[in-house]
Design an enzyme around this catalytic site. Structure first.
Site, PDB file in Angstrom:
ATOM      1  N   ARG A 109       0.862  -1.187   0.000  1.00 45.39           N
ATOM      2  CA  ARG A 109       0.000   0.000   0.000  1.00 45.39           C
ATOM      3  C   ARG A 109       0.889   1.224   0.000  1.00 45.39           C
ATOM      4  NH1 ARG A 109      -4.576   0.214   4.414  1.00 45.39           N
ATOM      5  NH2 ARG A 109      -2.813   0.479   5.797  1.00 45.39           N
TER       6      ARG A 109
ATOM      7  N   THR B  68      -1.219   7.443  -0.335  1.00 46.52           N
ATOM      8  CA  THR B  68      -2.530   7.353  -0.991  1.00 46.52           C
ATOM      9  C   THR B  68      -3.336   6.148  -0.512  1.00 46.52           C
ATOM     10  OG1 THR B  68      -1.681   5.957  -2.755  1.00 46.52           O
ATOM     11  CG2 THR B  68      -1.540   8.344  -3.107  1.00 46.52           C
TER      12      THR B  68
ATOM     13  N   ASP C  25       0.414  -3.742  12.366  1.00 44.68           N
ATOM     14  CA  ASP C  25       0.877  -4.108  11.027  1.00 44.68           C
ATOM     15  C   ASP C  25       1.207  -5.606  11.010  1.00 44.68           C
ATOM     16  OD1 ASP C  25       2.537  -2.478   8.474  1.00 44.68           O
ATOM     17  OD2 ASP C  25       2.769  -4.637   8.811  1.00 44.68           O
TER      18      ASP C  25
ATOM     19  N   ASP D  85       4.770  -6.651   9.686  1.00 46.83           N
ATOM     20  CA  ASP D  85       5.850  -6.357  10.642  1.00 46.83           C
ATOM     21  C   ASP D  85       5.820  -7.322  11.815  1.00 46.83           C
ATOM     22  OD1 ASP D  85       6.901  -4.281   9.169  1.00 46.83           O
ATOM     23  OD2 ASP D  85       5.785  -2.727  10.213  1.00 46.83           O
TER      24      ASP D  85
HETATM   25  C1  PRP Z   1      -1.202  -4.991   4.444  1.00 42.11           C
HETATM   26  C2  PRP Z   1      -2.011  -6.261   4.506  1.00 42.11           C
HETATM   27  C3  PRP Z   1      -2.813  -6.185   3.245  1.00 42.11           C
HETATM   28  C4  PRP Z   1      -3.042  -4.716   3.088  1.00 42.11           C
HETATM   29  C5  PRP Z   1      -4.462  -4.432   3.502  1.00 42.11           C
HETATM   30  O1  PRP Z   1      -0.124  -5.116   3.615  1.00 42.11           O
HETATM   31  O2  PRP Z   1      -1.243  -7.412   4.608  1.00 42.11           O
HETATM   32  O3  PRP Z   1      -2.141  -6.704   2.105  1.00 42.11           O
HETATM   33  O4  PRP Z   1      -2.145  -4.047   3.964  1.00 42.11           O
HETATM   34  O5  PRP Z   1      -4.753  -3.110   3.281  1.00 42.11           O
HETATM   35  P1  PRP Z   1      -5.845  -2.623   2.238  1.00 42.11           P
HETATM   36  O6  PRP Z   1      -7.046  -3.485   2.461  1.00 42.11           O
HETATM   37  O7  PRP Z   1      -6.068  -1.201   2.648  1.00 42.11           O
HETATM   38  O8  PRP Z   1      -5.267  -2.748   0.871  1.00 42.11           O
HETATM   39  P2  PRP Z   1       0.984  -3.972   3.457  1.00 42.11           P
HETATM   40  O9  PRP Z   1       0.639  -3.075   2.323  1.00 42.11           O
HETATM   41  O10 PRP Z   1       1.234  -3.322   4.786  1.00 42.11           O
HETATM   42  O11 PRP Z   1       2.247  -4.780   2.972  1.00 42.11           O
HETATM   43  P3  PRP Z   1       3.077  -5.933   3.721  1.00 42.11           P
HETATM   44  O12 PRP Z   1       2.188  -7.147   3.813  1.00 42.11           O
HETATM   45  O13 PRP Z   1       4.228  -6.132   2.809  1.00 42.11           O
HETATM   46  O14 PRP Z   1       3.492  -5.425   5.096  1.00 42.11           O
HETATM   47  N1  URA Z   2      -2.483  -3.649   7.098  1.00 41.42           N
HETATM   48  C1  URA Z   2      -2.118  -4.103   8.322  1.00 41.42           C
HETATM   49  O1  URA Z   2      -1.147  -4.866   8.439  1.00 41.42           O
HETATM   50  N2  URA Z   2      -2.823  -3.699   9.387  1.00 41.42           N
HETATM   51  C2  URA Z   2      -3.870  -2.885   9.293  1.00 41.42           C
HETATM   52  O2  URA Z   2      -4.483  -2.559  10.326  1.00 41.42           O
HETATM   53  C3  URA Z   2      -4.242  -2.416   8.014  1.00 41.42           C
HETATM   54  C4  URA Z   2      -3.535  -2.818   6.940  1.00 41.42           C
END
Ligand code: PRP
Ligand code: URA
Length: 212
Positions: free
Chosen positions: A107, A111, A203, A206
């Site tokens: 994400r 944005t 997160d 993380d």
């Molecule tokens: C997180 C999560 C989803 C996304 C959800 O990933 O694992 O993929 O956010 O958010 P959304 O519904 O608003 O799209 P992130 O973008 O943090 O990446 P990561 O898994 O690499 O930490």
């Molecule tokens: N992605 C995450 O990992 N946590 C949230 O709460 C939203 C998006």
């Protein structure tokens, strides 16, 4: 949130128990990873009541009988990178021979728009039941784009599983993809101004991989 025919919220007592530990900020990486896996196995079990079976002849010590099996090679798992990776072993516990594809999405922090950065899928995925997995369904942008990507590549039978959903994200996916069953363990209250789920668990990527 509206009642959507394609949304299934489990609210199973054992899953609730595990999610309360998962949310706790004092739960460490190892336990967090194990809980994600265990919850995913329970969700997979619950979301496969309609799985297609083939009949097979089995010889018991007493007689030949007609029984039912999941056809070989009929299931694939596609985690949305990164956090979806934590759910793969949980689905594998139920479907040990399922092949695994990967879709990379992040994400944009400003944005909140998802960006696809990787996609590699097993051959023949268009004829399999695909479990698209990601623990967090927040705005729904990543899930919607990942579903578009799978459909563009010919996948016809997809189940989307997220452990925690925000009403905003669940509605977005349910409306954009009314043909896709959306399985969520628990529906949280709302998103905050940074797109994080409240109460949520922080997160997921993380916490799974210890990157913060
Ligand atoms: C997180 C999560 C989803 C996304 C959800 O990933 O694992 O993929 O956010 O958010 P959304 O519904 O608003 O799209 P992130 O973008 O943090 O990446 P990561 O898994 O690499 O930490
Ligand atoms: N992605 C995450 O990992 N946590 C949230 O709460 C939203 C998006």
């Amino acid at each position: 949130m509206k009642n959507y025919k394609n949304v299934f919220i489990f609210d199973h007592p054992l899953i609730k128990h595990k999610i309360s530990i998962l949310r706790d900020k004092n739960t460490g990486m190892k336990e967090f990873r194990e809980l994600i896996e265990e919850i995913t196995t329970m969700m997979t079990y619950e979301s496969t009541r309609d799985v297609e079976l083939i009949s097979v002849k089995v010889e018991t010590p007493l007689e030949v009988t007609t029984q039912y099996k999941v056809p070989e090679e009929s299931v694939a798992i596609v985690p949305i990178l990164r956090a979806g990776l934590g759910m793969v072993n949980g689905v594998h516990k139920v479907f040990p021979t399922a092949k695994v594809g990967h879709i990379g999405m992040y994400r944009d922090e400003e944005t909140l728009e998802p960006q696809e950065y990787y996609c590699k899928l097993p051959d023949g995925i268009e004829n399999k039941t695909v479990f698209l997995v990601d623990p967090m369904l927040a705005t729904g942008g990543s899930a919607c784009d990942a579903l578009d990507a799978l459909k563009k590549r010919g996948c016809k039978k997809i189940k989307f599983m997220a452990i925690i959903g925000a009403p905003e994200g669940v509605s977005k996916v349910a409306e954009a993809h009314p043909d896709i069953p959306v399985y969520v363990s628990t529906l949280d209250r709302q998103l905050n101004e940074n797109g994080y789920i409240l109460p949520g668990l922080g997160d997921a990527g993380d916490r799974l991989f210890g990157t913060k």
